[in-house]
Design a protein around this motif. Structure first.
Motif: not given
Length: 149
Positions: A90-99, A101-104, A109-110
């Motif tokens: 779950a934490e890995a998925q959360k981190e991946r989701y956050q990653g 999200t940041v990428e998105l 922004a671009k």
């Protein structure tokens, strides 16, 4: 004398029988004591066997309890491990989701920056188009005026 001799022999025979009786009674008493000793020894051995058997039974019960406790602890540890693995996933998925999200957000922004750039270029193109239209109008007017003259 014959009677005395017979009497003496009978007394000797009686004495021998009494000695034999005493000897047999002594042997019987010794045999009884031995039998009593054997019975006592047998009873002690049986008591020892009962104590050892009871001790082994107690050890088996403790051993069985230990096995049950170890199985319970292992099952609990397995449950904890599975929970930790679920949390890690779950934490890995959360981190991946956050990653993601940041990428998105970075991509958005671009896109917004590019959109703003394109809007600015559209505005510049519109201005250039206006200038071109104005120049074409002037040229057409000049051409008309020169053709009328």
């Amino acid at each position: 004398m014959h009677d005395n001799n017979e009497l003496h022999q009978e007394r000797v025979a009686i004495q021998e029988l009494m000695d034999e009786k005493y000897h047999l009674e002594s042997q019987l008493q010794v045999a009884g004591l031995r039998e009593s000793g054997f019975v006592s020894e047998k009873n002690r051995a049986e008591d020892d066997l009962k104590r050892v058997t009871a001790h082994l039974a107690e050890k088996r019960i403790l051993w069985a309890r230990d096995i049950v406790e170890k199985d319970r602890v292992l099952a609990h540890a397995k449950t904890i491990q599975e929970e930790l693995e679920r949390k890690a996933v779950a934490e890995a998925q959360k981190e991946r989701y956050q990653g993601l999200t940041v990428e998105l957000e970075t991509s958005n922004a671009k896109v917004h920056a590019k959109q703003a750039e394109l809007e600015e270029q559209d505005e510049q193109l519109w201005k250039i188009q206006q200038v071109c239209d104005s120049l074409i109008s002037e040229k057409n007017q000049l051409v008309q005026s020169s053709s009328t003259q």
